[in-house]
Every structure is written in structure tokens, then in C-alpha cells.
Design a protein around this motif. Structure first.
Motif, short mmCIF file in Angstrom:
data_model
loop_
_atom_site.label_atom_id
_atom_site.label_comp_id
_atom_site.label_asym_id
_atom_site.label_seq_id
_atom_site.Cartn_x
_atom_site.Cartn_y
_atom_site.Cartn_z
N TYR A 88 0.83 -1.20 0.00
CA TYR A 88 0.00 0.00 0.00
C TYR A 88 0.87 1.25 0.00
CZ TYR A 88 -3.99 -2.96 1.21
OH TYR A 88 -4.96 -3.93 1.20
N HIS A 89 0.69 2.07 -1.03
CA HIS A 89 1.33 3.39 -1.12
C HIS A 89 0.46 4.29 -1.98
CE1 HIS A 89 5.25 1.96 0.42
NE2 HIS A 89 5.15 0.94 -0.42
N PRO A 90 0.45 5.58 -1.74
CA PRO A 90 -0.16 6.49 -2.71
C PRO A 90 0.53 6.31 -4.06
CG PRO A 90 0.35 7.64 -0.66
CD PRO A 90 1.00 6.29 -0.57
N ILE A 91 -0.23 6.40 -5.14
CA ILE A 91 0.29 6.08 -6.46
C ILE A 91 1.53 6.89 -6.80
CG2 ILE A 91 -1.34 7.71 -7.54
CD1 ILE A 91 0.07 4.43 -9.07
N ARG A 92 1.56 8.17 -6.43
CA ARG A 92 2.70 9.01 -6.81
C ARG A 92 3.94 8.71 -5.98
NH1 ARG A 92 0.95 12.56 -10.50
NH2 ARG A 92 -1.27 13.10 -10.51
N GLU A 93 3.76 7.93 -4.92
CA GLU A 93 4.89 7.59 -4.07
C GLU A 93 5.18 6.09 -4.07
OE1 GLU A 93 3.85 9.07 -0.21
OE2 GLU A 93 3.20 11.01 -1.02
N PHE A 94 4.55 5.35 -4.96
CA PHE A 94 4.65 3.88 -4.96
C PHE A 94 6.01 3.46 -5.54
CE2 PHE A 94 1.23 0.60 -4.41
CZ PHE A 94 2.09 -0.48 -4.29
N ARG A 135 -13.63 -3.27 -4.15
CA ARG A 135 -13.79 -2.08 -3.33
C ARG A 135 -12.42 -1.50 -3.01
NH1 ARG A 135 -18.69 -1.23 -0.92
NH2 ARG A 135 -17.77 0.84 -0.69
N PRO A 136 -11.71 -1.01 -4.04
CA PRO A 136 -10.37 -0.49 -3.81
C PRO A 136 -10.41 0.83 -3.05
CG PRO A 136 -11.03 -0.07 -6.06
CD PRO A 136 -12.11 -0.90 -5.45
N GLY A 137 -9.32 1.11 -2.39
CA GLY A 137 -9.18 2.38 -1.68
C GLY A 137 -7.87 3.05 -2.04
N PRO A 138 -7.68 4.27 -1.57
CA PRO A 138 -6.42 4.96 -1.85
C PRO A 138 -5.22 4.14 -1.37
CG PRO A 138 -8.03 6.45 -0.88
CD PRO A 138 -8.61 5.08 -0.77
N GLY A 139 -4.21 4.08 -2.21
CA GLY A 139 -3.01 3.33 -1.85
C GLY A 139 -3.02 1.89 -2.29
N ALA A 140 -4.15 1.39 -2.79
CA ALA A 140 -4.27 -0.03 -3.12
C ALA A 140 -4.22 -0.29 -4.63
CB ALA A 140 -5.58 -0.60 -2.56
N SER A 141 -3.62 0.62 -5.38
CA SER A 141 -3.67 0.50 -6.84
C SER A 141 -3.07 -0.80 -7.34
CB SER A 141 -2.95 1.69 -7.49
OG SER A 141 -1.58 1.75 -7.07
N VAL A 142 -1.93 -1.19 -6.81
CA VAL A 142 -1.26 -2.40 -7.31
C VAL A 142 -1.97 -3.65 -6.80
CG1 VAL A 142 0.89 -3.71 -7.31
CG2 VAL A 142 0.95 -1.25 -7.59
N LEU A 143 -2.41 -3.65 -5.54
CA LEU A 143 -3.11 -4.81 -5.00
C LEU A 143 -4.43 -5.04 -5.73
CD1 LEU A 143 -2.95 -7.05 -2.92
CD2 LEU A 143 -4.13 -5.54 -1.30
N ALA A 144 -5.16 -3.97 -6.01
CA ALA A 144 -6.41 -4.10 -6.76
C ALA A 144 -6.14 -4.65 -8.15
CB ALA A 144 -7.11 -2.75 -6.85
N THR A 145 -5.09 -4.17 -8.77
CA THR A 145 -4.71 -4.65 -10.10
C THR A 145 -4.36 -6.13 -10.06
OG1 THR A 145 -3.89 -2.46 -10.74
CG2 THR A 145 -3.04 -4.35 -11.98
N ALA A 146 -3.57 -6.52 -9.06
CA ALA A 146 -3.13 -7.92 -8.93
C ALA A 146 -4.32 -8.84 -8.72
CB ALA A 146 -2.14 -8.05 -7.78
N ASN A 147 -5.24 -8.45 -7.84
CA ASN A 147 -6.40 -9.30 -7.57
C ASN A 147 -7.29 -9.45 -8.80
OD1 ASN A 147 -5.69 -9.83 -4.93
ND2 ASN A 147 -6.90 -8.16 -4.07
N GLY A 148 -7.50 -8.35 -9.51
CA GLY A 148 -8.30 -8.44 -10.72
C GLY A 148 -7.64 -9.30 -11.79
#
Length: 236
Positions: A88-94, A135-148
Motif C-alpha cells: 500500500y502506497h499512494p500512487i505518486r509515491e509507490f 472495493r479499492p481504496g487509496p493506496g491499493a492501486s497495485v493490489l487491486a490490479t493484482a487481484n483483478g
């Protein structure tokens, strides 16, 4: 599950450990694998070190290790492995390295398992995705992508590997040690807050998810499916 041989990658803790316990109680031969040899040893002790239980360390993102682990024929393979550190990280800081680690464990690792799976007739592979895909939230961009992506992978493999069955269990929030990493001292409060939101009135337990894995393993007419065990999280 008597006389079945089951491999659980990620079986040293949480949902995988709960599944190992249920399968051992039913008479199955169980092999648990994961990155941490000490954690696997502790899990074996917790399970009472029965003779039908074996364990070995593996990095699911290492093809040689996965190939060696899967050389023996199994009835079913379940993958619960996950790496919460750096997920979990904000996208601009991932950090790119953290993103690659998440994808290696959650997507490429299961892909390697399918590539080298050695299964008996009627066998199955079950992956683990999660609520972040829905139900993604802020900071979960990569985890949401991986699960999908993992759920799309399972649908493809259900066709390509047939008659081997390939399914996915998608948990919601489950009270496991992973929350010690994600929330630290705030774990109890965060889980209680979520429990109050859910139609089920509580967060999940490892045993809830283990029961879903057993359904995917034993239902011979289920393939390319996603079992949502989330307490109604997708609805609220």
C-alpha cells in the motif's frame, strides 16, 4: 478428503494454516509451503506434527523452486501466499520495486504454479484474490490490479488446463496476522470499524475462508469461478 494429497502454498499462517488443519482432520495428506522456514516449523508444531503433514520453504516467484515443489503429483493445489509489506502506497509515491514484489507474489507466482502443476485426474487449483479488486481504496492501486488480474488468469486457465479445474476465492477483511503489518496497534479498532459496516456483522475468520477453499476443491462442476467470502463487503 481422505486419500487426497493437497499442497497449500502459504500454508504457514492465516487462511492457509486453517485450511491445513481442516484437511488434516479429514484425513488428507497435506504439504504446506511458504517463504519462511521458521513459520512453517511453527505451523507444523501448532498442527501437532501429524505424519501426513510435510513442509518445505519456497519463494513462489522463483521458477526453479516452484518447479521442484510441484514435481510430486497432487490432488489439489491451493495458493494463499501474499506479501503485505509494501503493498500500500499512494500512487505518486509507490516504489516500483514494491509494485513488482506484489505482482510477483500475487500474479506471476500463481501463474508459475499453474505452469508447473502436476495434478491427478479430477484435480484443481485454487487461487486467492481479495476485496481490493471490487472495493479499492487509496493506496491499493497495485493490489487491486493484482487481484483483478488473478481472477482473469483463473478464467483463462480453466479453459486451457481443462479438465483441471481452476477457481478463485476472494476474501474480504479477515482477522489474520497480516493486519499486524497493515495496521499495527490500530488493528483491533480498524477491524471493529469494518465489522460494524458489514451485513454479516463481523469480519472474517481464517476458518471461513478455509471452508470456501474446500468447496472449490470438492465441487467437480465448479471451474473458472470466483467465490466471494466477504461478509457482504461488496454491497456496502
Amino acid at each position: 478428503m481422505q486419500n487426497e494429497r493437497v499442497l497449500i502454498i502459504g500454508g504457514g499462517s492465516g487462511m492457509g494454516l486453517a485450511l491445513a488443519r481442516q484437511l488434516l482432520d479429514e484425513g488428507a495428506e497435506v504439504h504446506i509451503a511458504g517463504r519462511s522456514a521458521p513459520r512453517l516449523a511453527a505451523a507444523a508444531r501448532e498442527l501437532g506434527e501429524p505424519k501426513q503433514l510435510t513442509a518445505s520453504p519456497v519463494d513462489i516467484a522463483d521458477e526453479d523452486g516452484v518447479r521442484q515443489l510441484l514435481a510430486a503429483e497432487r490432488s489439489h493445489i491451493v495458493v494463499t501466499a501474499a506479501d503485505a509489506a509494501g503493498a500500500y502506497h499512494p500512487i505518486r509515491e509507490f516504489p516500483l520495486d514494491d509494485a513488482r514484489n506484489v505482482l510477483a507474489t500475487k500474479v506471476l507466482g500463481p501463474w508459475l504454479v499453474a505452469k508447473h502443476a502436476n495434478l491427478r485426474a479430477g484435480g484443481s487449483i485454487t487461487f486467492t484474490s481479495g476485496i481490493a479488486a471490487y472495493r479499492p481504496g487509496p493506496g491499493a492501486s497495485v493490489l487491486a490490479t493484482a487481484n483483478g488480474a488473478l481472477e482473469s488468469l483463473a478464467r483463462t486457465l480453466a479453459v486451457e488446463l481443462a479438465p483441471i479445474r481452476v477457481n478463485v476465492v476472494s476474501p474480504g477483511w479477515v482477522d489474520t496476522a497480516i493486519w499486524d503489518i497493515l495496521a499495527g496497534a490500530a488493528k483491533t479498532e480498524r477491524l471493529a470499524t469494518m465489522a460494524a459496516r458489514l451485513p454479516a456483522g463481523r469480519v472474517g475468520r481464517p476458518e471461513d475462508i478455509a471452508a470456501a477453499f474446500r468447496t472449490a476443491m470438492t465441487n467437480g462442476f465448479m471451474t473458472g469461478s470466483v467465490l466471494h467470502i466477504d461478509g457482504g463487503h461488496r454491497l456496502v
